[in-house]
Design a protein around this motif. Structure first.
Motif, PDB file in Angstrom:
ATOM      1  N   THR A 563       0.850  -1.188   0.000  1.00 27.31           N
ATOM      2  CA  THR A 563       0.000   0.000   0.000  1.00 27.31           C
ATOM      3  C   THR A 563       0.883   1.235   0.000  1.00 27.31           C
ATOM      4  O   THR A 563       1.669   1.448   0.923  1.00 27.31           O
ATOM      5  N   LEU A 564       0.781   2.043  -1.023  1.00 23.78           N
ATOM      6  CA  LEU A 564       1.594   3.246  -1.125  1.00 23.78           C
ATOM      7  C   LEU A 564       0.968   4.362  -0.300  1.00 23.78           C
ATOM      8  O   LEU A 564      -0.233   4.612  -0.358  1.00 23.78           O
ATOM      9  N   ILE A 565       1.782   5.042   0.481  1.00 21.33           N
ATOM     10  CA  ILE A 565       1.311   6.119   1.350  1.00 21.33           C
ATOM     11  C   ILE A 565       1.973   7.418   0.925  1.00 21.33           C
ATOM     12  O   ILE A 565       3.181   7.459   0.677  1.00 21.33           O
ATOM     13  N   ASP A 566       1.210   8.459   0.851  1.00 23.16           N
ATOM     14  CA  ASP A 566       1.767   9.766   0.495  1.00 23.16           C
ATOM     15  C   ASP A 566       2.446  10.350   1.714  1.00 23.16           C
ATOM     16  O   ASP A 566       1.811  10.935   2.588  1.00 23.16           O
ATOM     17  N   VAL A 567       3.759  10.190   1.786  1.00 26.70           N
ATOM     18  CA  VAL A 567       4.500  10.621   2.969  1.00 26.70           C
ATOM     19  C   VAL A 567       4.634  12.125   3.049  1.00 26.70           C
ATOM     20  O   VAL A 567       5.022  12.666   4.077  1.00 26.70           O
ATOM     21  N   ASP A 568       4.319  12.832   1.946  1.00 20.93           N
ATOM     22  CA  ASP A 568       4.441  14.288   1.979  1.00 20.93           C
ATOM     23  C   ASP A 568       3.169  14.944   2.487  1.00 20.93           C
ATOM     24  O   ASP A 568       3.125  16.166   2.669  1.00 20.93           O
ATOM     25  N   PHE A 569       2.138  14.130   2.758  1.00 22.74           N
ATOM     26  CA  PHE A 569       0.866  14.710   3.196  1.00 22.74           C
ATOM     27  C   PHE A 569       1.020  15.448   4.512  1.00 22.74           C
ATOM     28  O   PHE A 569       0.523  16.551   4.690  1.00 22.74           O
ATOM     29  N   VAL A 570       1.744  14.849   5.431  1.00 20.37           N
ATOM     30  CA  VAL A 570       1.895  15.457   6.753  1.00 20.37           C
ATOM     31  C   VAL A 570       2.627  16.781   6.664  1.00 20.37           C
ATOM     32  O   VAL A 570       2.330  17.728   7.379  1.00 20.37           O
ATOM     33  N   GLN A 571       3.559  16.883   5.741  1.00 22.83           N
ATOM     34  CA  GLN A 571       4.376  18.082   5.655  1.00 22.83           C
ATOM     35  C   GLN A 571       3.573  19.273   5.137  1.00 22.83           C
ATOM     36  O   GLN A 571       3.876  20.420   5.462  1.00 22.83           O
ATOM     37  N   ASP A 572       2.553  19.005   4.315  1.00 24.28           N
ATOM     38  CA  ASP A 572       1.861  20.118   3.668  1.00 24.28           C
ATOM     39  C   ASP A 572       0.475  20.378   4.228  1.00 24.28           C
ATOM     40  O   ASP A 572      -0.110  21.419   3.956  1.00 24.28           O
ATOM     41  N   THR A 573      -0.069  19.446   5.003  1.00 20.89           N
ATOM     42  CA  THR A 573      -1.448  19.584   5.451  1.00 20.89           C
ATOM     43  C   THR A 573      -1.644  20.807   6.328  1.00 20.89           C
ATOM     44  O   THR A 573      -2.698  21.434   6.311  1.00 20.89           O
ATOM     45  N   TYR A 574      -0.645  21.150   7.106  1.00 25.08           N
ATOM     46  CA  TYR A 574      -0.823  22.273   8.032  1.00 25.08           C
ATOM     47  C   TYR A 574      -1.144  23.565   7.289  1.00 25.08           C
ATOM     48  O   TYR A 574      -1.697  24.500   7.861  1.00 25.08           O
ATOM     49  N   LEU A 596      10.436  28.537  22.253  1.00 28.79           N
ATOM     50  CA  LEU A 596      10.399  27.859  20.969  1.00 28.79           C
ATOM     51  C   LEU A 596       8.966  27.611  20.514  1.00 28.79           C
ATOM     52  O   LEU A 596       8.584  27.966  19.387  1.00 28.79           O
ATOM     53  N   ILE A 597       8.162  27.026  21.366  1.00 30.78           N
ATOM     54  CA  ILE A 597       6.781  26.727  20.959  1.00 30.78           C
ATOM     55  C   ILE A 597       5.966  28.010  20.792  1.00 30.78           C
ATOM     56  O   ILE A 597       5.075  28.102  19.944  1.00 30.78           O
ATOM     57  N   GLN A 598       6.291  29.037  21.562  1.00 31.75           N
ATOM     58  CA  GLN A 598       5.614  30.336  21.405  1.00 31.75           C
ATOM     59  C   GLN A 598       5.885  30.922  20.018  1.00 31.75           C
ATOM     60  O   GLN A 598       4.971  31.389  19.336  1.00 31.75           O
ATOM     61  N   LYS A 599       7.155  30.890  19.596  1.00 28.91           N
ATOM     62  CA  LYS A 599       7.504  31.435  18.283  1.00 28.91           C
ATOM     63  C   LYS A 599       6.833  30.636  17.165  1.00 28.91           C
ATOM     64  O   LYS A 599       6.394  31.205  16.157  1.00 28.91           O
ATOM     65  N   ILE A 600       6.760  29.319  17.328  1.00 31.51           N
ATOM     66  CA  ILE A 600       6.116  28.492  16.308  1.00 31.51           C
ATOM     67  C   ILE A 600       4.635  28.853  16.179  1.00 31.51           C
ATOM     68  O   ILE A 600       4.108  29.043  15.077  1.00 31.51           O
ATOM     69  N   LEU A 601       3.938  28.976  17.322  1.00 29.57           N
ATOM     70  CA  LEU A 601       2.493  29.239  17.298  1.00 29.57           C
ATOM     71  C   LEU A 601       2.178  30.675  16.898  1.00 29.57           C
ATOM     72  O   LEU A 601       1.172  30.946  16.236  1.00 29.57           O
ATOM     73  N   GLN A 602       3.036  31.627  17.294  1.00 29.47           N
ATOM     74  CA  GLN A 602       2.781  33.035  16.941  1.00 29.47           C
ATOM     75  C   GLN A 602       2.880  33.275  15.442  1.00 29.47           C
ATOM     76  O   GLN A 602       2.309  34.244  14.923  1.00 29.47           O
ATOM     77  N   SER A 603       3.604  32.397  14.732  1.00 32.55           N
ATOM     78  CA  SER A 603       3.692  32.559  13.278  1.00 32.55           C
ATOM     79  C   SER A 603       2.339  32.328  12.604  1.00 32.55           C
ATOM     80  O   SER A 603       2.146  32.679  11.451  1.00 32.55           O
ATOM     81  N   LYS A 604       1.376  31.723  13.327  1.00 32.74           N
ATOM     82  CA  LYS A 604       0.029  31.479  12.808  1.00 32.74           C
ATOM     83  C   LYS A 604      -1.029  32.294  13.560  1.00 32.74           C
ATOM     84  O   LYS A 604      -2.209  31.971  13.540  1.00 32.74           O
ATOM     85  N   ASN A 605      -0.576  33.317  14.289  1.00 24.54           N
ATOM     86  CA  ASN A 605      -1.486  34.272  14.957  1.00 24.54           C
ATOM     87  C   ASN A 605      -2.320  33.655  16.070  1.00 24.54           C
ATOM     88  O   ASN A 605      -3.419  34.126  16.362  1.00 24.54           O
ATOM     89  N   TYR A 606      -1.819  32.596  16.691  1.00 22.15           N
ATOM     90  CA  TYR A 606      -2.517  32.069  17.857  1.00 22.15           C
ATOM     91  C   TYR A 606      -2.247  32.967  19.046  1.00 22.15           C
ATOM     92  O   TYR A 606      -1.151  33.529  19.203  1.00 22.15           O
ATOM     93  N   ASN A 688       6.135  21.248  11.574  1.00 20.45           N
ATOM     94  CA  ASN A 688       5.120  20.659  10.693  1.00 20.45           C
ATOM     95  C   ASN A 688       4.176  19.746  11.463  1.00 20.45           C
ATOM     96  O   ASN A 688       2.964  19.743  11.232  1.00 20.45           O
ATOM     97  N   GLU A 689       4.735  18.953  12.405  1.00 17.15           N
ATOM     98  CA  GLU A 689       3.891  18.058  13.198  1.00 17.15           C
ATOM     99  C   GLU A 689       2.931  18.853  14.077  1.00 17.15           C
ATOM    100  O   GLU A 689       1.769  18.477  14.255  1.00 17.15           O
ATOM    101  N   ILE A 690       3.408  19.974  14.642  1.00 20.16           N
ATOM    102  CA  ILE A 690       2.535  20.803  15.502  1.00 20.16           C
ATOM    103  C   ILE A 690       1.367  21.356  14.687  1.00 20.16           C
ATOM    104  O   ILE A 690       0.193  21.280  15.096  1.00 20.16           O
ATOM    105  N   ASN A 695      -4.290  21.537  13.169  1.00 17.90           N
ATOM    106  CA  ASN A 695      -5.263  21.542  12.079  1.00 17.90           C
ATOM    107  C   ASN A 695      -6.275  20.411  12.236  1.00 17.90           C
ATOM    108  O   ASN A 695      -7.475  20.594  12.023  1.00 17.90           O
ATOM    109  N   SER A 696      -5.771  19.208  12.659  1.00 20.41           N
ATOM    110  CA  SER A 696      -6.675  18.069  12.819  1.00 20.41           C
ATOM    111  C   SER A 696      -7.645  18.283  13.975  1.00 20.41           C
ATOM    112  O   SER A 696      -8.768  17.786  13.942  1.00 20.41           O
TER     113      SER A 696
END
Length: 699
Positions: A563-574, A596-606, A688-690, A695-696
């Protein structure tokens, strides 16, 4: 022999009894003769032993006086007395202390043999008995002991030369005079010596004849004068009762009792002893379970022995298991620490090295981007290595299995090529190549990506390390018939001789030559690689020629991913996330991790709130109903993440709470999910994982 073999069992046993009885009679005759001989031998041995004992006791009796005269003759005041002849000093320090010496005479002489002063007891009437002829001899020997006859009896005389206290060996200075002590060997001496030796003591003339008496032992010690002539003897006598008559009588009783006992013993031997002992022998030699059962069915102690054997077998098996686990634990601990030191240096070197290069203000944006990519990739490798080293310890104890996932092998090799190529030192003229396979893989394979990547990284970096110029290449070939995938790494390096090929996969073993001495490391890389290959169900081989190069090849099972899995899905879904204005509470006590986590989340206006411990996180949640999600660290002061989660769930059961922690094992993940957390994300954080996780949840 034929006659004996033709008899039935009963007559065989009867013949055995008769033969044994005759043997016992012969043994009795021998013992009786031996006893007669021993009568003489025992007396002779006892006499010699008693003679040594008497001599030791007699000599020991004189040790105190020898020690006393040695101590006195190292007296500086005594040296002065030989010169001043101070009568008052003599009375105060010699005459007054006379009783403490336990002697009957003390005399001090000058070097001219002149008597300077003396003291005698009331027991000794003879005044001048010290022979002048002994003094020249004493001058040389420093210490003498001899015996003399006087009208009162025999006296024991001790003499020593007088020296100052700074000459303990009496070899630095000449004697200042002579000091003599004497004691009378009178009745009191004899009585005291008799108590010490448990003997009857008497002093006799030289013509005394020792009587022969089987009921006592008497030994005689010679008392010699200063000329070494015997003047008297000291006789020790002790009772010696050898009742060999009773011994002979006992022998007769024993022989009769033995015959009767043998007849009775034989009857019950087979019934009570022979069969159970045979079962014990079978148990010990063959570990026969049926023999243990037979012992358990026996009577008396053998039944208990059977139970003990059964219990012992169980305990032995448990001990063997415990021993194996203990040995594995000790081996894993040592291997883990050594592997950690060895394997962590390569990614750390890249991280620290390229971090330093980033300080260069003249760097182009492309170089900065490349360096940051290398730092990030090596950071990932560092985490993977640490996790793999932990897994390596578990592999040795057979506690884990490989984590099979889908893998694009060509992409994996290309990424390795790019990452490693830029790390090759410029001074090494090495061309790093990828050999394109004539029969490339048509689809992805199933294997443990992390372990396979680490295997190839180890082999490639090892090849680069031992190659000064030339090439290092990597390639693979597929054997569809045997379902085998072979990956090889070839170099034109130093090569390995036949002797060292046998040891390079052993732990803590390295090829010792001039080149390897310059290279750091504990010699664990290839042993780790071999362990990973075997974990994947494969094997590793090496072909090498000194001075030409080496080829390391691994063979692993070829398993295609169906079964082929699109491994790039996780990288772009966010990127699809539309909800980016939610309020997020970050429960994190470490400032760097929070930043670190503050800077990551602030880039998306949380909107970001912070709690520095679990207790504060609970209070903020109670007072702020607008919080949409919590990132909860597990290990915090005052109140940890588990405790905080339990309290928050009491008043808000639907609030998404994501565990954010450095705990990363499968057991830790299972514990976190079972505790009630919405999801789990491990450190180091991946942007990307965050975003994919948020998003999910928010979508």
């Amino acid at each position: 022999m034929r006659f004996f073999s033709s008899l039935n069992t009963y007559y065989r046993l009867l013949m055995l009894i008769i033969s044994t009885t005759a043997l016992f009679f012969l043994l009795f005759i021998f013992l009786y003769s031996y006893t007669k001989k021993q009568e003489k031998e025992v007396y002779k041995s006892a006499y010699k032993e008693y003679q040594n004992e008497a001599n030791s006791i007699f000599e020991l009796n004189s040790k105190t006086h020898i020690a006393a005269i040695i101590d006195v003759t190292f007296w500086d005041e005594l040296v002065d007395f030989t010169k001043t002849k101070n009568e008052k000093w003599y009375k105060d320090y010699i005459e007054k202390e006379f009783p403490t010496y336990e002697v009957d005479y003390i005399g001090i002489f000058g070097l001219n043999q002149e008597l300077l002063n003396k003291t005698t007891s009331s027991k000794l009437k003879t005044i001048d008995f010290i022979p002048k002829q002994i003094m020249p001899t004493l001058y040389k020997s420093k210490l003498v002991r001899f015996y003399m006859k006087v009208p009162e009896g025999v006296v024991e005389i001790f003499g020593a030369t007088i020296h100052p206290s700074n000459d303990p060996k009496k070899n630095k200075s000449k004697p200042s005079g002579y000091f003599f002590m004497a004691r009378l060997l009178n009745q009191k001496f004899v009585q005291n010596l008799g108590k010490i030796s448990s003997s009857t003591i008497k002093i006799t003339d030289t013509n005394y004849h020792v009587p022969t008496d089987e009921n006592s032992i008497e030994v005689s010690l010679n008392l010699n004068d200063w000329k070494n002539d015997t003047i008297a003897n000291v006789n020790f006598e002790r009772p010696f009762n050898l009742n060999f008559y009773n011994t002979k009588k006992i022998l007769f009783i024993i022989i009769i009792a033995t015959i009767l006992n043998f007849l009775i013993y034989f009857y019950y031997y087979r019934r009570w002893i022979y069969k159970p002992l045979k079962l014990i022998t079978n148990t010990l030699e063959k570990e026969n379970e049926n023999s243990i059962t037979g012992l358990k069915n026996a009577h008396g102690e053998f039944k208990h022995i059977g139970n003990l054997f059964e219990e012992n077998n169980k305990q032995r098996k448990q001990l063997e298991i415990a021993k194996e686990k203990a040995e594995e634990s000790d081996m894993l601990k040592s291997s883990f620490l050594a592997n950690l030191s060895h394997e962590i240096r390569t990614p750390m070197n890249a991280i620290m090295g390229f971090s330093d290069l980033l300080h260069d203000t003249n760097l182009s944006e492309k170089d900065k981007t490349d360096y940051l990519k290398i730092i990030r990739n090596n950071g990932k490798n560092l985490i993977s290595i640490i996790e793999d080293l932990i897994e390596m310890s578990k592999i040795d104890s057979k506690q884990i299995a490989p984590n099979y996932q889908s893998l694009d092998l060509d992409k994996c090799i290309s990424e390795l090529h790019r990452a490693i190529k830029i790390t090759i030192p410029e001074e090494k003229r090495i061309e790093f190549l990828i050999h394109q396979s004539t029969s490339p893989l048509k689809q992805k394979i199933l294997t443990d990506e992390i372990k396979l990547t680490q295997i190839l990284t180890n082999l490639i970096t090892n090849a680069i390390k031992f190659t000064k110029k030339g090439y290092v290449s990597i390639g693979y070939k597929v054997n569809e018939d045997d379902k085998i995938l072979e990956i090889w790494v070839e170099d034109s390096g130093l090569g390995i001789d036949e002797k060292n090929v046998k040891i390079i996969f052993d732990r803590f073993r390295r090829v010792e030559d001039e080149f390897s001495i310059e290279i750091s490391g504990l010699g664990l890389g290839l042993s780790i690689t071999k362990a990973y290959v075997e974990l994947l169900g494969g094997s590793i081989n090496v072909k090498s020629t000194p001075g030409i190069g080496s080829t390391f090849s691994i063979s692993i099972p070829l398993i295609y991913e169906e079964t082929l899995i699109d491994v790039d899905f996780v990288q772009d879904t966010y990127k699809l996330s539309k909800a980016e204005n939610e309020t997020i509470l970050i429960a994190e006590d470490d400032d760097i991790n929070f930043l670190l986590i503050q800077k990551i989340l602030q880039s998306k206006n949380y909107k970001i709130l912070r709690a520095v411990n679990g207790k504060e996180a609970v209070e903020i949640c109670k007072n702020n109903t607008n919080i949409n999600l919590i990132f909860m660290d597990i290990k915090m002061p005052i109140m940890n993440g588990f405790e905080a989660l339990e309290l928050i769930r009491q008043f808000n059961k639907n609030l998404p709470i994501i565990a954010n922690t450095a705990y990363s094992s499968f057991e830790d993940k299972e514990k976190i999910i079972n505790a009630g957390f919405t999801n789990y994300i491990s450190k180091p954080l991946n942007k990307n994982e965050i975003f994919y996780l948020l998003n999910s949840i928010f979508s």
